[in-house]
Write a protein that holds these residues in place. Structure first.
Motif, PDB file in Angstrom:
ATOM      1  N   PRO A 142      -2.476   3.278  16.131  1.00  0.00           N
ATOM      2  CA  PRO A 142      -2.122   2.175  15.085  1.00  0.00           C
ATOM      3  C   PRO A 142      -3.025   2.360  14.061  1.00  0.00           C
ATOM      4  N   VAL A 143      -4.364   2.653  14.112  1.00  0.00           N
ATOM      5  CA  VAL A 143      -5.270   2.962  12.796  1.00  0.00           C
ATOM      6  C   VAL A 143      -4.750   3.944  12.015  1.00  0.00           C
ATOM      7  N   VAL A 144      -4.392   5.049  12.638  1.00  0.00           N
ATOM      8  CA  VAL A 144      -3.817   6.042  11.938  1.00  0.00           C
ATOM      9  C   VAL A 144      -2.503   5.489  10.766  1.00  0.00           C
ATOM     10  N   THR A 145      -1.378   4.797  11.435  1.00  0.00           N
ATOM     11  CA  THR A 145      -0.534   4.379  10.803  1.00  0.00           C
ATOM     12  C   THR A 145      -0.825   3.104   9.708  1.00  0.00           C
ATOM     13  N   GLY A 146      -1.790   2.639  10.125  1.00  0.00           N
ATOM     14  CA  GLY A 146      -2.427   1.446   9.366  1.00  0.00           C
ATOM     15  C   GLY A 146      -2.870   1.964   7.979  1.00  0.00           C
ATOM     16  N   ILE A 147      -3.500   3.080   8.069  1.00  0.00           N
ATOM     17  CA  ILE A 147      -4.340   3.537   6.694  1.00  0.00           C
ATOM     18  C   ILE A 147      -3.317   4.281   5.974  1.00  0.00           C
ATOM     19  N   THR A 148      -2.151   4.467   6.448  1.00  0.00           N
ATOM     20  CA  THR A 148      -1.137   5.413   5.735  1.00  0.00           C
ATOM     21  C   THR A 148      -0.003   4.538   5.709  1.00  0.00           C
ATOM     22  N   TRP A 149       1.106   4.648   6.452  1.00  0.00           N
ATOM     23  CA  TRP A 149       2.375   4.120   6.417  1.00  0.00           C
ATOM     24  C   TRP A 149       2.260   2.469   6.097  1.00  0.00           C
ATOM     25  N   SER A 150       1.394   1.862   6.815  1.00  0.00           N
ATOM     26  CA  SER A 150       1.292   0.416   6.519  1.00  0.00           C
ATOM     27  C   SER A 150       0.530  -0.178   5.401  1.00  0.00           C
ATOM     28  N   GLY A 151      -0.471   0.664   5.133  1.00  0.00           N
ATOM     29  CA  GLY A 151      -1.478   0.308   4.362  1.00  0.00           C
ATOM     30  C   GLY A 151      -1.549   0.693   3.008  1.00  0.00           C
ATOM     31  N   GLY A 152      -0.954   2.175   2.959  1.00  0.00           N
ATOM     32  CA  GLY A 152      -1.146   2.945   1.611  1.00  0.00           C
ATOM     33  C   GLY A 152      -2.326   3.015   1.027  1.00  0.00           C
ATOM     34  N   TYR A 153      -3.456   2.997   1.746  1.00  0.00           N
ATOM     35  CA  TYR A 153      -4.977   3.184   1.120  1.00  0.00           C
ATOM     36  C   TYR A 153      -5.132   4.453   0.265  1.00  0.00           C
ATOM     37  N   ILE A 154      -4.497   5.641   0.626  1.00  0.00           N
ATOM     38  CA  ILE A 154      -4.690   6.768   0.009  1.00  0.00           C
ATOM     39  C   ILE A 154      -4.062   6.388  -1.744  1.00  0.00           C
ATOM     40  N   LEU A 155      -3.216   6.086  -1.685  1.00  0.00           N
ATOM     41  CA  LEU A 155      -2.781   5.461  -3.182  1.00  0.00           C
ATOM     42  C   LEU A 155      -3.511   4.759  -3.741  1.00  0.00           C
ATOM     43  N   VAL A 158      -7.139   7.072  -4.235  1.00  0.00           N
ATOM     44  CA  VAL A 158      -7.012   8.280  -4.955  1.00  0.00           C
ATOM     45  C   VAL A 158      -6.140   8.133  -6.170  1.00  0.00           C
ATOM     46  N   GLY A 159      -5.199   7.313  -6.088  1.00  0.00           N
ATOM     47  CA  GLY A 159      -4.377   7.009  -7.398  1.00  0.00           C
ATOM     48  C   GLY A 159      -2.817   7.760  -7.162  1.00  0.00           C
ATOM     49  N   THR A 160      -2.678   8.437  -6.051  1.00  0.00           N
ATOM     50  CA  THR A 160      -1.726   9.116  -5.708  1.00  0.00           C
ATOM     51  C   THR A 160      -1.142   8.935  -4.362  1.00  0.00           C
ATOM     52  N   GLY A 161      -0.077   8.622  -3.857  1.00  0.00           N
ATOM     53  CA  GLY A 161       0.328   8.283  -2.602  1.00  0.00           C
ATOM     54  C   GLY A 161       0.315   9.450  -1.619  1.00  0.00           C
ATOM     55  N   PHE A 162       0.199   9.495  -0.211  1.00  0.00           N
ATOM     56  CA  PHE A 162      -0.048  10.191   0.658  1.00  0.00           C
ATOM     57  C   PHE A 162       1.623  10.182   1.193  1.00  0.00           C
ATOM     58  N   GLN A 163       1.953  11.395   1.076  1.00  0.00           N
ATOM     59  CA  GLN A 163       3.282  11.921   1.404  1.00  0.00           C
ATOM     60  C   GLN A 163       3.576  12.579   2.712  1.00  0.00           C
ATOM     61  N   PHE A 365      -2.223  17.093  -4.444  1.00  0.00           N
ATOM     62  CA  PHE A 365      -2.902  18.175  -3.206  1.00  0.00           C
ATOM     63  C   PHE A 365      -4.088  17.107  -2.918  1.00  0.00           C
ATOM     64  N   ILE A 366      -4.826  16.331  -3.751  1.00  0.00           N
ATOM     65  CA  ILE A 366      -5.893  15.786  -3.312  1.00  0.00           C
ATOM     66  C   ILE A 366      -5.404  14.482  -2.367  1.00  0.00           C
ATOM     67  N   ALA A 367      -4.390  13.980  -2.765  1.00  0.00           N
ATOM     68  CA  ALA A 367      -4.000  12.729  -2.083  1.00  0.00           C
ATOM     69  C   ALA A 367      -3.821  13.471  -0.625  1.00  0.00           C
ATOM     70  N   GLN A 368      -3.063  14.713  -0.328  1.00  0.00           N
ATOM     71  CA  GLN A 368      -2.576  15.119   0.920  1.00  0.00           C
ATOM     72  C   GLN A 368      -3.804  15.498   1.832  1.00  0.00           C
ATOM     73  N   LEU A 369      -4.771  16.017   1.101  1.00  0.00           N
ATOM     74  CA  LEU A 369      -5.934  16.505   1.538  1.00  0.00           C
ATOM     75  C   LEU A 369      -6.745  15.243   2.142  1.00  0.00           C
ATOM     76  N   ALA A 370      -6.842  14.353   1.140  1.00  0.00           N
ATOM     77  CA  ALA A 370      -7.508  12.986   1.637  1.00  0.00           C
ATOM     78  C   ALA A 370      -6.913  12.483   3.083  1.00  0.00           C
ATOM     79  N   GLY A 371      -5.664  12.304   2.992  1.00  0.00           N
ATOM     80  CA  GLY A 371      -4.990  11.816   4.160  1.00  0.00           C
ATOM     81  C   GLY A 371      -5.356  12.665   5.362  1.00  0.00           C
ATOM     82  N   VAL A 372      -5.271  14.008   5.449  1.00  0.00           N
ATOM     83  CA  VAL A 372      -5.405  15.041   6.438  1.00  0.00           C
ATOM     84  C   VAL A 372      -6.694  14.676   6.821  1.00  0.00           C
ATOM     85  N   VAL A 373      -7.814  14.505   6.179  1.00  0.00           N
ATOM     86  CA  VAL A 373      -9.289  14.463   6.405  1.00  0.00           C
ATOM     87  C   VAL A 373      -9.488  13.241   7.072  1.00  0.00           C
ATOM     88  N   ALA A 374      -8.999  12.138   6.509  1.00  0.00           N
ATOM     89  CA  ALA A 374      -9.236  10.732   7.164  1.00  0.00           C
ATOM     90  C   ALA A 374      -8.595  10.706   8.569  1.00  0.00           C
TER      91      ALA A 374
END
Length: 558
Positions: A142-155, A158-163, A365-374
């Motif tokens: 749930p923390v993983v989905t919270g910071i990505t699908w639910s929260g959109g913190y990468i966007l 970072v300024g660009t959404g995580f795909q 790419f930066i947004a994707q990398l940020a999501g992978v690292v997190a």
């Protein structure tokens, strides 16, 4: 009164019809994803030893049972909380949203959870795995989905959404990384590595199960990827339109990547060993699916070919690195199939996207990398903490004695293959297993034991020969042995190992009233192929015999 779909032969409310179709679509999709558990069960059961099959199946059953209840009570709310929406408990929501809300999230969560079981197979305590499943469903996933699908913190940061369209990184990448971490904390299975660090191959017990599981998973994956796209969506003008373009793209890219994953893995295995390894082909097919899962809706058709090929090709290389360099015993190759393939597909997004899907390759790419690292950092830390604590308490791993006996017996008290698991009692020729012989000519007044070690595939011919000789009763035991038959090479996931103990059957026949030589001749007639490894026949005197039911002794007992 509730509105009806049809009034006077016309649609009363297009919105109601659209909602009904999308809702039904979500239900069908969830059922397909749930069915993937059958695939995981077969895939993992095929890759473990026969003494651990029931344990692996039980873990798959409990993953769903424990995990889905936990996700309902806690996990879905935690995901909402981390995403900034507060702890939104599912039970308090409108029932009309349950299918598209918590149930849809639950089948994804349980997919991530069950991936871990394949990495720790053969040595993890059931209680440890169940405890981890509970915490994964309640907090870790749930923390993983919270910071990505639910929260959109990468966007936001970072300024660009995580795909990640359908969970290539969020579900599969996370599950593969968690599995690798858990396997690292637990340590390898006994006898997996020698004292000098060299690797011993421990083959699974059924390639058939593994391939069947692969195809079941591939079938369910269409629900995973294609099902994530709704049938109808709202366009810029607020109109509900058919989502055919996205559905078509997802179907195409998913299928192409799947196929190329198998081709890529098989090709690399061929280059490494000179043989197209069946299990690598199966695992590569899944790796291709994992690789495309984050980006099937935005990838060009040629991009799907590239992603699938690379995801499959990296699998043998990454598995060898994990096994030989990191010395981590990942039994079902969950990291190269789910972990590294998920990371690869997610990071490739900006480079394989269809025209118009990416504004800036660098920013994407930066947004994707940020999501992978997190996701990676959180998953490694949380998983290591859970299994580390269990290990410190002595609750993570079974005892060496239980591991040698097999987890089926030690953890569940069952034998998955009772006919073959207890060779000292497996018998043919009588339900009571008593060694008997039929009447015939005198045998010099002696009781003799005729024992033969023969090829399993010749058993039918031997039984026929014995019946024709007048001695149809016998006892058959599954054994393995080494004689004049030369050792041969076996291969499991691209690695060769020496097979010097060959599968045989032992036939025992006690004779009193038929010449032992006639029994010997009958066995030889049925067993002979003319090749090394046909076996041997031994004749031994029997000092005495007692019939249990009547107490008769000697020749009368036989």
């Amino acid at each position: 009164m509730e509105p009806t779909l049809l009034q006077s032969g016309e649609v009363a409310d297009v919105g109601v019809l659209v909602d009904a179709l999308n809702y039904t679509w979500i239900l069908v999709v969830c059922f397909l994803i749930f069915f993937m558990h059958a695939g995981f069960a077969m895939l993992e059961a095929g890759q473990v030893r026969s003494k651990n099959v029931a344990n692996q199946l039980t873990k798959n059953l409990l993953t769903w049972s424990v995990g889905v209840v936990t996700f309902f009570l806690v996990g879905a709310g935690v995901s909402s909380l981390v995403g900034g929406g507060g702890f939104n408990w599912v039970a308090g929501n409108d029932p009309g949203s349950w299918a598209s809300g918590w149930f849809y999230g639950a089948v994804f969560a349980m997919t991530a959870a069950t991936i871990v079981s394949g990495a720790v197979a053969g040595r993890a305590k059931l209680r440890a795995y169940v405890a981890y499943t509970f915490l994964l469903a309640a907090v870790i996933y749930p923390v993983v989905t919270g910071i990505t699908w639910s929260g959109g913190y990468i966007l936001e940061y970072v300024g660009t959404g995580f795909q990640d369209f359908a969970g290539g990184m969020i579900v599969h990448g996370m599950g593969g990384i968690a599995g690798l971490t858990a396997a690292w904390v637990l340590g390898p299975r006994m006898d997996r590595y020698n004292s000098d660090g060299s690797v011993n191959v421990i083959p699974g017990h059924s390639m058939t199960f593994a391939v069947l599981g692969t195809l079941l998973l591939a079938f369910g994956w269409y629900g995973f990827n294609v099902g994530t796209a709704s049938i109808f969506v709202e366009n810029a003008d607020g109109e509900m339109v058919f989502n055919g373009a996205v559905l078509g793209r997802v179907v195409l890219t998913t299928t192409l990547a799947m196929a190329m994953g198998a081709i890529g893995s098989g090709a690399v295995a061929l280059l490494k060993t000179g043989k197209v390894d069946t299990l690598y082909v199966a695992n590569g097919l899944l790796a291709g699916l994992v690789g495309i899962t984050a980006i099937p809706d935005v990838t060009a058709w040629w991009g799907a070919l590239v992603v699938g090929l690379l995801a499959g090709a990296q699998l043998p290389i990454v598995f060898s690195f994990v096994e030989q360099r990191l010395k981590i015993d990942d039994v079902c190759a969950v990291f190269p199939v789910h972990g590294s393939a998920g990371v690869l597909g997610t990071l490739l997004f900006p480079f394989v996207a269809a025209p118009g899907m990416v504004d800036s390759v660098v920013n994407a790419f930066i947004a994707q990398l940020a999501g992978v690292v997190a996701i990676t950092v959180w998953t490694v830390v949380a998983t290591a903490a859970v299994f580390g604590a269990l290990k410190a308490m002595g609750q993570a791993r079974v005892s060496p004695e239980h591991e040698r006996d097999g987890l089926d017996v030690s953890e569940h008290g069952v034998d998955t293959y009772p006919e073959f698991g207890q060779p000292d009692v497996a018998a043919d020729g009588g339900s009571d297993g008593v060694i008997r012989a039929d009447g015939g000519e005198p045998n010099d007044g002696q009781i003799k034991m005729v024992m033969a070690i023969v090829r399993p595939d010749r058993l039918g011919a031997i039984k026929q020969s014995l019946a024709e000789a007048g001695a149809p009763s016998l006892t058959v035991t599954n054994v393995s042995g080494r004689g004049s038959q030369p050792a041969k090479k076996g291969q499991w996931r691209g690695e060769e190992y020496t097979v010097d103990l060959h599968q045989k059957v032992k036939i025992e026949c006690v004779v009193a009233d038929i010449p032992a030589q006639e029994v010997v001749d009958a066995i030889r007639d049925g067993a002979e192929t003319g090749e090394p490894g046909d076996g041997k026949i031994f004749v031994m005197p029997v000092e005495g015999a007692t019939q249990i039911r009547t107490g008769k002794t000697g020749r009368d007992a036989v």
